[in-house]
Design an enzyme around this catalytic site. Structure first.
Site, short mmCIF file in Angstrom:
data_model
loop_
_atom_site.label_atom_id
_atom_site.label_comp_id
_atom_site.label_asym_id
_atom_site.label_seq_id
_atom_site.Cartn_x
_atom_site.Cartn_y
_atom_site.Cartn_z
N ASP A 137 0.69 -1.29 0.07
CA ASP A 137 -0.08 -0.16 -0.59
C ASP A 137 1.21 0.77 -0.22
O ASP A 137 0.25 2.59 0.28
CB ASP A 137 -0.93 0.38 1.25
CG ASP A 137 -2.08 -0.93 1.32
OD1 ASP A 137 -2.31 -1.56 0.04
OD2 ASP A 137 -3.16 -0.94 2.20
N ASP A 197 4.81 -9.32 9.38
CA ASP A 197 4.55 -7.82 9.35
C ASP A 197 6.47 -7.76 8.30
O ASP A 197 7.14 -8.51 9.14
CB ASP A 197 4.44 -7.27 10.49
CG ASP A 197 2.96 -6.51 10.28
OD1 ASP A 197 2.40 -6.98 9.50
OD2 ASP A 197 2.53 -6.22 11.62
N ASP A 199 8.81 -6.19 8.93
CA ASP A 199 9.71 -6.10 10.27
C ASP A 199 10.46 -7.81 10.56
O ASP A 199 11.03 -7.83 11.24
CB ASP A 199 9.89 -5.12 11.16
CG ASP A 199 8.38 -5.58 12.14
OD1 ASP A 199 7.73 -6.05 11.63
OD2 ASP A 199 8.20 -5.06 13.12
N ASP A 290 -6.45 -7.89 14.26
CA ASP A 290 -6.07 -8.94 14.05
C ASP A 290 -6.79 -9.95 15.55
O ASP A 290 -6.88 -10.52 15.16
CB ASP A 290 -4.50 -9.32 14.24
CG ASP A 290 -4.06 -7.92 15.66
OD1 ASP A 290 -4.70 -7.43 15.85
OD2 ASP A 290 -2.99 -7.63 15.62
#
Length: 556
Positions: A137, A197, A199, A290
């Site tokens: 995005d 994610d 990281d 989540d």
């Protein structure tokens, strides 16, 4: 040469000194044994107006503190229920391994994409049984970086054969991370969906350790434990690591072993696609999509598992401003989920202890506004109650203090003992700073909680990820900076207020309260000063560069 002094003479001198000095016995006699003014003080309406809310707040915080002790008890009481990666109830045959879709939601993450894609492409799993979706995005040059990397990995690079990697870019960002995940599901082929994610760096064996637990019917989600790539980067990252370890060991461990509801953490976990669909899919009306999906899926009867022995390394925020942004998002999101889900939970057929645990979990961040109230009333309450006698103060305050505050240190000490049995005792050095950091987050998280309670939609700056693991690797960190607001100055002002409270406690010889008050001083000054100094350095170092203010971060 000095004359030799015999031992009896030394003892006599010591006895004379103790008898003539204002030592501990004098302090005890004057503060606790002197009843001269016992019946002089009388309560009045003003005192009651201050003390009633003070004690109400203390009692509520004590209940949440007692709940931490309960989580420790659940963790050990139900140890036999722990799930292990190497002993799933059933296993897939190699020829029957399910197809897995790996979703990687990113948003302006140009510094960590290569590391993430490389790790996912090296997962030990048949190449005809999984696909990787890079859900981008981004609104900056990350778009070019990400698309080029996907093209490179899909063609084969760095000793890897061509990989099943696909690039999906959205321009409208509808629904933010939840919207990106939902969009990816439309073209996914996986019976199972793993999410990482930007990281995170999943190890090669991650998929193999997790996938076999889905051979058990009814399992809707499996969460694994986060570990920390840059734990030793700074004192702040060491404290952050201990905080997260407490969550993953005792909260997840205690709840999962007890068979009550717990949540997917947004990353380093795997879902059954059917569970997502039956629960209503990803929804974006909260900042913690989540947790929202987790509770909806468990209310539908899906079983969740937590594998504490499966690790997935990730990067910790290296700056105070980034850490506060992360914590504020979680605080606001959980309160939003509480408003949305708790009525449904209490109307469900779930056991009462499951409902109660869900209440404690989802409403825990209400303690931050309560801490503001406590901070405001602490000095007036101390002045008023000094007239009642220190012994009465000690008998009332000490149990509440033990329940609300000491439970924090116990919680994190136990979690470190579980993870690091040979070095856990070093955590004692960090305990005061753990407690102080929790205090220092009060202003930021109170604002987030109040916004959630009143339904205020606000923009949050993303949590930057720099692929930084050791000192000296911060040259690229100026790309995504945070603007310096008024909050750090408010934190410094409150720290000064508590410094004055410490001075008052010392001058009135109310020494028992001084260590508790120093935690407030240290917490507010530490978070405030670190935010201000980082902000000053950031502004000096980023002149001429664009300051990126991002609404609703995609990653953690």
């Amino acid at each position: 040469m000095l004359p030799e002094i015999s031992l009896p003479s030394q003892l006599n001198a010591l006895a004379i000194f103790l008898a003539s000095s204002r030592g501990l016995s004098h302090y005890w006699r004057t503060h606790y044994a002197d009843h001269t003014f016992r019946n002089v003080y009388r309560w009045n309406a003003f005192d009651v107006t201050l003390l009633v809310p003070y004690f109400i707040v203390m009692v509520i915080l004590a209940f949440y503190g007692i709940h931490r002790y309960q989580l420790v008890w659940l963790y050990y009481r139900n140890k036999r229920n722990e799930a292990h990666s190497d002993t799933p109830p059933a296993r897939f045959d190699e020829a029957d391994l399910p197809f897995v879709t790996i979703q990687l939601p990113i948003y302006n993450e140009q510094f960590v994409i290569d590391r993430l894609l490389d790790a996912c492409c090296r997962l030990d799993y048949p190449r005809d049984r999984f696909e990787i979706q890079l859900l981008d995005d981004s609104t900056d040059e990350t778009v070019d970086v990400a698309s080029a990397m996907v093209a490179r990995f899909s063609a084969g690079t760095q000793g890897l054969d061509p990989q099943p990697v696909y690039y999906l870019h959205r321009t409208n960002r509808h629904g933010y991370k939840a919207g990106a995940l939902e969009e990816g599901l439309k073209s996914s082929r996986g019976e199972l969906v793993a999410i990482f994610d930007a990281d995170f760096v999943p190890p090669p064996e991650w998929l193999r350790k997790v996938v076999h637990h889905f051979a058990e019917p009814g399992v809707g989600m499996v969460q694994t434990r986060w570990t920390h790539l840059n734990r030793n980067y700074s004192f702040l990252t060491q404290v952050e690591a201990i905080l997260l370890d407490g969550h993953f060991v005792l909260e997840h461990g205690g709840r999962s072993r007890a068979g009550v509801f717990f949540n997917f953490n947004g990353t380093a976990g795997m879902w059954r696609r059917q569970a997502i669909d039956e629960a209503g899919g990803w929804q974006h009306d909260t900042l913690t999509e989540d947790t929202d999906l987790s509770y909806r899926a468990q209310l539908k009867g899906w079983k969740f598992k937590y594998l504490q022995d499966v690790e997935c390394p990730a990067e910790l925020p290296i700056e105070m401003t980034a850490f506060k942004t992360q914590q504020a998002r979680w605080a606001k999101g959980l309160i939003q989920v509480a408003k949305k889900i708790i009525p449904t939970i209490f109307r469900s057929d779930a056991p009462f202890h499951t409902k109660l645990e869900a209440w404690y979990h989802l409403t825990a961040n209400i303690s931050y506004p309560l801490m503001i109230v406590l901070s405001t009333l602490l000095m007036p309450a101390m002045i008023i109650r000094s007239w009642q006698g220190p012994l009465q103060m000690l008998l009332i305050d000490l149990p509440l203090f033990m329940a609300s505050t000491m439970s924090v240190s116990t919680f994190y000490l136990v979690s470190q003992k579980e993870l690091h049995p040979k070095t856990w005792y070093k955590t004692f050095l960090y305990v005061p700073f753990l407690m102080s950091l929790g205090v220092g987050l009060t202003i930021t998280n109170t604002k987030a909680v109040l916004e959630a309670l009143f339904g205020i939609k606000s923009a949050f700056a993303r949590t930057p990820k720099y692929a930084v693991q050791k000192k000296g690797e911060r040259s690229q960190a100026k790309k995504y900076r945070k603007r310096l607001g008024i909050v750090p100055w408010i934190e410094l002002a409150i720290g000064c207020y508590f410094a004055a409270t410490v001075w008052y406690a010392i001058t009135t010889e109310n020494f028992f309260t001084v260590p508790f008050l120093l935690l407030f001083v240290l917490g507010y000054w530490y978070t405030g000063l670190l935010s201000i100094f980082q902000g000053l350095f950031e502004r000096r170092g980023s002149q001429g560069d664009e300051l990126h203010e991002k609404p609703y971060p995609v990653g953690v």
